[in-house]
Design a protein around this motif. Structure first.
Motif, PDB file in Angstrom:
ATOM      1  N   TRP A 174       0.840  -1.208   0.000  1.00 10.41           N
ATOM      2  CA  TRP A 174       0.000   0.000   0.000  1.00 10.41           C
ATOM      3  C   TRP A 174       0.870   1.252   0.000  1.00 10.41           C
ATOM      4  CZ3 TRP A 174      -0.484   3.645   4.020  1.00 10.41           C
ATOM      5  CH2 TRP A 174      -1.478   4.609   3.803  1.00 10.41           C
ATOM      6  N   GLN A 175       1.912   1.268   0.831  1.00  8.90           N
ATOM      7  CA  GLN A 175       2.797   2.431   0.886  1.00  8.90           C
ATOM      8  C   GLN A 175       3.516   2.637  -0.451  1.00  8.90           C
ATOM      9  OE1 GLN A 175       5.125   1.315   4.313  1.00  8.90           O
ATOM     10  NE2 GLN A 175       3.875   2.554   5.713  1.00  8.90           N
ATOM     11  N   ARG A 176       3.947   1.544  -1.071  1.00  7.33           N
ATOM     12  CA  ARG A 176       4.614   1.631  -2.364  1.00  7.33           C
ATOM     13  C   ARG A 176       3.665   2.181  -3.423  1.00  7.33           C
ATOM     14  NH1 ARG A 176       7.095  -2.723  -1.675  1.00  7.33           N
ATOM     15  NH2 ARG A 176       5.420  -4.108  -2.323  1.00  7.33           N
ATOM     16  N   GLU A 177       2.432   1.686  -3.450  1.00 12.52           N
ATOM     17  CA  GLU A 177       1.436   2.171  -4.413  1.00 12.52           C
ATOM     18  C   GLU A 177       1.095   3.633  -4.167  1.00 12.52           C
ATOM     19  OE1 GLU A 177       0.205   0.703  -7.129  1.00 12.52           O
ATOM     20  OE2 GLU A 177       1.570  -0.949  -6.706  1.00 12.52           O
ATOM     21  N   ARG A 178       1.041   4.020  -2.915  1.00  5.53           N
ATOM     22  CA  ARG A 178       0.751   5.414  -2.582  1.00  5.53           C
ATOM     23  C   ARG A 178       1.866   6.329  -3.101  1.00  5.53           C
ATOM     24  NH1 ARG A 178      -0.291   7.900   3.419  1.00  5.53           N
ATOM     25  NH2 ARG A 178      -1.063   9.892   2.708  1.00  5.53           N
ATOM     26  N   ALA A 179       3.122   5.914  -2.928  1.00  2.00           N
ATOM     27  CA  ALA A 179       4.252   6.695  -3.420  1.00  2.00           C
ATOM     28  C   ALA A 179       4.238   6.749  -4.953  1.00  2.00           C
ATOM     29  CB  ALA A 179       5.569   6.099  -2.924  1.00  2.00           C
ATOM     30  N   GLU A 180       3.934   5.626  -5.592  1.00  2.00           N
ATOM     31  CA  GLU A 180       3.856   5.601  -7.052  1.00  2.00           C
ATOM     32  C   GLU A 180       2.744   6.515  -7.553  1.00  2.00           C
ATOM     33  OE1 GLU A 180       3.562   1.587  -8.523  1.00  2.00           O
ATOM     34  OE2 GLU A 180       5.467   1.018  -7.598  1.00  2.00           O
ATOM     35  N   PHE A 181       1.616   6.558  -6.851  1.00  2.00           N
ATOM     36  CA  PHE A 181       0.518   7.427  -7.254  1.00  2.00           C
ATOM     37  C   PHE A 181       0.914   8.896  -7.113  1.00  2.00           C
ATOM     38  CE2 PHE A 181      -3.351   9.884  -6.362  1.00  2.00           C
ATOM     39  CZ  PHE A 181      -4.015   9.665  -7.560  1.00  2.00           C
TER      40      PHE A 181
END
Length: 182
Positions: free
Chosen positions: A51-58
């Motif tokens: 989730w944290q990785r996806e949030r940073a990518e977004f």
């Protein structure tokens, strides 16, 4: 056995009893439950990291899209201004051939004001005019259409600007058409 030896035996037995009191004996049913809990905690940690990785990518995607949209707007504005450059050229050619009988006429004053508005619009967009007379020829910014002898300009320098060029920052919007001293 003397008193010191008895004291040494008691201390390790006491530490072992404390450790046993802290970790109760594990039953086979409890072992399976502990394994399931550990697996669930690992899965939750994996989900959190994902989730944290996806949030940073977004967030990176959002910044990239905003930058791209800004570039698209800027390029569209520059494209519109490029279509106006021939009109500015026409104004300048007309002003260089004004008949004496209309000099000072109100109509001419109005045309001069329109020309100034065009130039102000270019200035507001940080577009610079290239009129390189006397400067060294730069093939990245100038387009040589001929050579002309000159006593006042060194060899390899621009003698005449036939059509002004325009630049925006480091980007050449239109090269200046020039004649160069041989």
């Amino acid at each position: 056995m003397n008193q010191d030896e008895i004291q040494e035996d008691v201390v390790p037995a006491k530490e072992a009893a404390e450790q046993d009191a802290q970790t109760p004996p594990v039953h086979p049913e409890d072992q399976e439950l502990h394994t399931q809990i550990a697996e669930a905690q690992k899965k939750a940690q994996d989900f959190m990291e994902g989730w944290q990785r996806e949030r940073a990518e977004f967030a990176n995607y959002k910044r990239r899209i905003e930058r791209d949209m800004k570039d698209i707007r800027q390029n569209a504005a520059l494209d519109v201004l490029l279509t106006l450059l021939p009109v500015i050229d026409d104004f300048e050619r007309a002003f260089s051939n004004i008949p004496d009988d209309i000099s000072g006429h109100a109509w001419l004053e109005g045309m001069t004001l329109i020309h100034r508005k065009f130039l102000k619009m270019l200035d507001e967009q940080r577009i610079e005019v290239l009129d390189p007379v006397g400067q060294p020829f730069d093939p990245n910014r100038h387009e040589a259409v001929g050579m002309e002898d000159s006593d006042t300009v060194e060899s390899g320098h621009v003698v005449i600007t036939l059509q002004k060029g325009y630049v925006w920052g480091d980007r050449v919007l239109r090269s200046a058409l020039v004649k160069v001293a041989p």
